[in-house]
Design an enzyme around this catalytic site. Structure first.
Site, PDB file in Angstrom:
ATOM      1  N   ILE A 147       0.823  -1.210   0.000  1.00 12.90           N
ATOM      2  CA  ILE A 147       0.000   0.000   0.000  1.00 12.90           C
ATOM      3  C   ILE A 147       0.854   1.255   0.000  1.00 12.90           C
ATOM      4  O   ILE A 147       0.366   2.361  -0.255  1.00 12.90           O
ATOM      5  CB  ILE A 147      -0.946   0.023   1.216  1.00 12.90           C
ATOM      6  CG1 ILE A 147      -0.120  -0.031   2.509  1.00 12.90           C
ATOM      7  CG2 ILE A 147      -1.941  -1.122   1.148  1.00 12.90           C
ATOM      8  CD1 ILE A 147      -0.914   0.281   3.741  1.00 12.90           C
ATOM      9  N   ALA A 176       8.446   3.244   0.204  1.00 15.28           N
ATOM     10  CA  ALA A 176       9.298   4.389   0.523  1.00 15.28           C
ATOM     11  C   ALA A 176      10.742   4.086   0.143  1.00 15.28           C
ATOM     12  O   ALA A 176      11.030   3.100  -0.540  1.00 15.28           O
ATOM     13  CB  ALA A 176       9.182   4.725   2.007  1.00 15.28           C
ATOM     14  N   LEU A 233      13.350   3.087   1.891  1.00 16.87           N
ATOM     15  CA  LEU A 233      14.048   1.938   2.482  1.00 16.87           C
ATOM     16  C   LEU A 233      13.229   0.658   2.490  1.00 16.87           C
ATOM     17  O   LEU A 233      13.783  -0.424   2.687  1.00 16.87           O
ATOM     18  CB  LEU A 233      14.470   2.263   3.926  1.00 16.87           C
ATOM     19  CG  LEU A 233      15.358   3.491   4.120  1.00 16.87           C
ATOM     20  CD1 LEU A 233      15.817   3.582   5.566  1.00 16.87           C
ATOM     21  CD2 LEU A 233      16.562   3.466   3.183  1.00 16.87           C
ATOM     22  N   GLY A 234      11.930   0.758   2.303  1.00 17.91           N
ATOM     23  CA  GLY A 234      11.107  -0.445   2.357  1.00 17.91           C
ATOM     24  C   GLY A 234       9.711  -0.192   1.839  1.00 17.91           C
ATOM     25  O   GLY A 234       9.385   0.914   1.394  1.00 17.91           O
ATOM     26  N   GLN A 235       8.873  -1.238   1.879  1.00 16.84           N
ATOM     27  CA  GLN A 235       7.485  -1.088   1.469  1.00 16.84           C
ATOM     28  C   GLN A 235       6.577  -1.726   2.513  1.00 16.84           C
ATOM     29  O   GLN A 235       6.998  -2.595   3.275  1.00 16.84           O
ATOM     30  CB  GLN A 235       7.239  -1.690   0.089  1.00 16.84           C
ATOM     31  CG  GLN A 235       7.575  -3.162  -0.065  1.00 16.84           C
ATOM     32  CD  GLN A 235       7.613  -3.558  -1.538  1.00 16.84           C
ATOM     33  OE1 GLN A 235       8.034  -2.793  -2.414  1.00 16.84           O
ATOM     34  NE2 GLN A 235       7.172  -4.780  -1.836  1.00 16.84           N
ATOM     35  N   VAL A 236       5.328  -1.271   2.548  1.00 19.19           N
ATOM     36  CA  VAL A 236       4.410  -1.631   3.624  1.00 19.19           C
ATOM     37  C   VAL A 236       3.189  -2.355   3.068  1.00 19.19           C
ATOM     38  O   VAL A 236       2.598  -1.933   2.062  1.00 19.19           O
ATOM     39  CB  VAL A 236       3.960  -0.374   4.402  1.00 19.19           C
ATOM     40  CG1 VAL A 236       2.984  -0.753   5.518  1.00 19.19           C
ATOM     41  CG2 VAL A 236       5.157   0.351   4.975  1.00 19.19           C
ATOM     42  N   LYS A 291       6.120  -3.983   7.431  1.00 18.84           N
ATOM     43  CA  LYS A 291       7.125  -3.266   6.632  1.00 18.84           C
ATOM     44  C   LYS A 291       8.262  -4.221   6.293  1.00 18.84           C
ATOM     45  O   LYS A 291       8.829  -4.867   7.181  1.00 18.84           O
ATOM     46  CB  LYS A 291       7.654  -2.050   7.395  1.00 18.84           C
ATOM     47  CG  LYS A 291       8.636  -1.226   6.580  1.00 18.84           C
ATOM     48  CD  LYS A 291       8.752   0.199   7.079  1.00 18.84           C
ATOM     49  CE  LYS A 291       9.508   0.321   8.367  1.00 18.84           C
ATOM     50  NZ  LYS A 291       9.837   1.730   8.693  1.00 18.84           N
ATOM     51  N   ASP A 343      12.858  12.703  11.354  1.00 16.56           N
ATOM     52  CA  ASP A 343      12.286  12.659  10.006  1.00 16.56           C
ATOM     53  C   ASP A 343      10.763  12.839  10.051  1.00 16.56           C
ATOM     54  O   ASP A 343      10.013  11.969   9.600  1.00 16.56           O
ATOM     55  CB  ASP A 343      12.641  11.316   9.357  1.00 16.56           C
ATOM     56  CG  ASP A 343      12.417  11.326   7.851  1.00 16.56           C
ATOM     57  OD1 ASP A 343      12.361  12.419   7.267  1.00 16.56           O
ATOM     58  OD2 ASP A 343      12.296  10.228   7.264  1.00 16.56           O
TER      59      ASP A 343
END
Length: 664
Positions: free
Chosen positions: A179, A182, A184-187, A202, A336
């Site tokens: 969904i 980003a 560094l990763g995906q969720v 994640k 951040d």
């Protein structure tokens, strides 16, 4: 709010592995978080792929691979130069590059192709409507969570490797596609099969460390060259980059992120309308993080938030108050806070996400920042220059004489303006120019603080162009000055309230006026702490000066009363023999007005209770320190009264002696 569960997990968890029938298969998970950490440390022993950032190890690795480094440099420079040339050519043709959607899309795609380090630059710019044209801002916003995903097969493989079971054995209703994706990763969104709780899963991008480390190595080499070759550069660029490298490596360790989330909850989860999701440690490891799913909207979705009856500006204020406690109270802060990491929940709370990039600021720097804010607000540039020495921007041997008027020039446009007119980004830009002219050096810790503050301010400006972070911050700073028992802030309070040995009642009035707007300000508690401090040895200076001022105030009040009485008597009775007592001077009247205002502020304070305060004072009266304080004040007042009587007697006797006839 839900509490964070303990990190220890059962040795084994039975899961249903089929949708319509019960299966007795038992899936074993790592028994404890400590065991997982131990195994990870053993598995990641290469010199550049360890869990922690190691600049020397990374350098040793890439010095042996010059062709790989040159290839990466070419990969970055070729498209960057091509894009810059295209922009230059457009300007020559008279095109408006700032409004060119095509160029904005190209730049976003370029940053995406260059990798995580450059994506983060775009993310930072996506929160600055005061720096980036609207068309580019809209494109850069997609870098927060709309990057190209990597294949599900790889993500599922990582879940199985890290957790020890296939995704379908752990989660139900797992979204077929991520969904959000980003840098560094995906969720993914799903539910735990064991409890039915809704979660966010994640998963880290493949080959992430390899891509990050080579960029850090190249940028570090460039920074080192810049420090040596360019005399204008006085900042510790290598130190700043190493600080960023440490934070990025921590961000790539999801176990560390989970621990950060728990610590953040412990420190700030109690704040009003702040929400921190919990971590599911049974299903979390270095490259996979399972946390509570938060239903909400991005803080920058102002219209959608308003449609829910929620005030987005209020949630920004909540974020500012939380950030102040992060930076100035506990020192553990979210580095951040871009819109993708700040959600407005449907019940009107501000939820923090993504605890990978966190940092800490030590007590000396925290107190130094508070002092600097106070000195900026009060235009005390002598003290501000000293603050920069304390904050390690200037060495102790630097001559501050030419720097003090330079500070005055930086804030010249704000002279006479209130704190509400000051803007962090403007101040930062002006100070950056100043740093090129004088021997400033930017300490590594400062970069992430400014990133955090400027990013938060960018979100605030997006929601409300007139929002001023310093205006929201000063009530909290005032509260800290009035109530914090630390020697550093007590010294700052003394410097603020006294000038040339005289007490500045207007400053105390302004402090109280601002402090009462702070969420957790307790005027009764402030009175308690103030009395305790005045009774101590550390409060001797303020106590003596305050007694002087109180005595002057009481004396002025009594003379003012007598002046009014004798004036009325002369008018009513018409007896000219009555000598009119001179009233208080204009300065004394001004002081009396400030004192009346201070009493009024205390009475109007939201939680001020006169009867409770009297009760507190009564209890404090039996405190040995307060009894000593009373004795000291009483003794000093008696001495001053005696000196006044003696002085007046001597003056009267001298006048009478001079008026006697000669020879009498």
């Amino acid at each position: 709010m839900k509490t964070v569960p303990p990190k220890s997990t059962p040795q084994e968890t039975k899961l249903v592995l089929a949708e319509n029938k019960v299966d007795t298969t038992t899936v074993e998970f790592p028994t404890t978080l400590e065991r997982r950490k131990s195994s990870l440390l053993e598995e990641t022993t290469s010199e550049h792929l360890g869990l922690r950032y190691d600049a020397s190890g990374i350098a040793a690795h890439y010095r042996k691979r010059p062709l790989q480094v040159l290839g990466r440099i070419f990969t970055v420079l070729a498209p960057a130069i091509s894009f810059a040339f295209g922009v230059w050519f457009d300007t020559k043709l008279g095109k408006k590059v700032k409004t060119d959607r095509r160029r904005a899309v190209q730049l976003r795609e370029l940053l995406t192709r260059l990798g995580p380090a450059y994506i983060k630059i775009g993310q930072a710019l996506s929160t600055r409507p005061d720096l980036v044209p609207p068309v580019y801002l809209e494109e850069f916003t997609q870098l927060q969570d709309k990057l190209p995903p990597f294949p599900n097969e790889l993500a599922y493989q990582f879940i199985e490797e890290e957790i020890g079971a296939r995704p379908e054995e752990i989660y139900t209703d797992l979204t077929p596609d991520p969904i959000a994706a980003a840098s560094l990763g995906q969720v993914y969104r799903g539910r735990l099969k064991s409890t039915g709780e809704e979660v966010a899963v994640k998963v880290q991008r493949p080959d992430l460390r390899e891509r990050i480390t080579i960029d850090l190595y190249i940028l570090r080499r460039v920074s080192a060259w810049g420090q040596k070759a360019l005399k204008q550069v006085r900042s510790d660029l290598v130190g700043i980059l190493d600080e960023l490298g440490e934070r990025i490596f921590e961000e790539m360790d999801y176990v560390n992120e989970g621990e950060n989330a728990e610590r953040f909850f412990e420190l700030y989860g109690h704040l009003k309308d702040v929400y921190v999701p919990k971590i599911y440690w049974e299903y979390t490891n270095r490259r996979v993080l399972t946390m509570e799913w938060i239903n909400g909207l991005k803080l920058t979705q102002v219209k959608e938030i308003a449609a829910l009856g929620i005030d987005a500006r209020y949630l920004v204020e909540v974020g500012v108050q939380c950030s102040l406690r992060q930076l100035l109270e506990h020192g553990f802060f979210h580095a951040d806070p871009h819109p993708g990491n700040l959600l407005a929940t449907y019940d009107g709370k501000l939820a923090y996400l993504d605890f990978g990039m966190m940092s800490e600021i030590q007590p000396p720097q925290r107190y130094g920042l508070i002092e600097a804010i106070v000195h900026v607000v009060n235009r005390d540039f002598d003290s501000l220059a000293s603050d920069y020495v304390k904050l390690d921007f200037l060495t102790a041997d630097v001559d501050l004489t030419p720097i003090i008027p330079a500070f005055a020039n930086v804030f010249a446009d704000a002279q006479g303006a209130s704190v509400a007119d000051l803007n962090i980004k403007t101040i930062t830009d002006d100070l950056s120019e100043l740093m090129y002219e004088y021997p400033f050096r930017v300490p590594p810790y400062y970069a992430l603080i400014i990133r955090s503050l400027v990013t938060l301010e960018g979100v605030a400006i997006y929601i409300d162009p007139n929002f001023k972070v310093l205006s929201e911050a000063y009530p909290y700073v005032s509260k800290r000055l009035l109530t914090d028992p630390s020697p550093e802030l007590r010294a700052s309070l003394k410097d603020l309230l006294f000038k040339d040995g005289r007490f500045r009642w207007n400053r105390l009035e302004n402090l109280l006026k601002n402090a009462r707007n702070s969420q957790d300000y307790d005027s009764s508690n402030a009175l308690d702490q103030g009395l305790e401090f005045l009774a101590s040895e550390r409060g001797a200076f303020i106590r003596i000066k305050l007694v002087d001022e109180l005595f002057k105030g009481v004396d002025a009040l009594s003379r003012n009363v007598m002046h009014n009485f004798t004036h009325l008597l002369r008018e009513r009775v018409g007896v000219t023999a009555i000598t009119e007592v001179p009233g208080a001077s204009s300065e004394e009247k001004e002081t009396l007005e400030h004192i009346k205002n201070i009493i009024k502020i205390l009475q109007e304070g939201g939680n001020f209770d006169l009867s409770k305060t009297i009760e507190q004072v009564s209890k404090l009266a039996v405190n040995p320190n307060v009894q000593t304080l009373g004795q000291k004040i009483g003794s000093q007042i008696a001495q001053k009264a005696a000196a006044r009587v003696l002085r007046e007697l001597l003056v009267t006797e001298e006048v009478e002696r001079k008026q006697l006839p000669a020879g009498s």
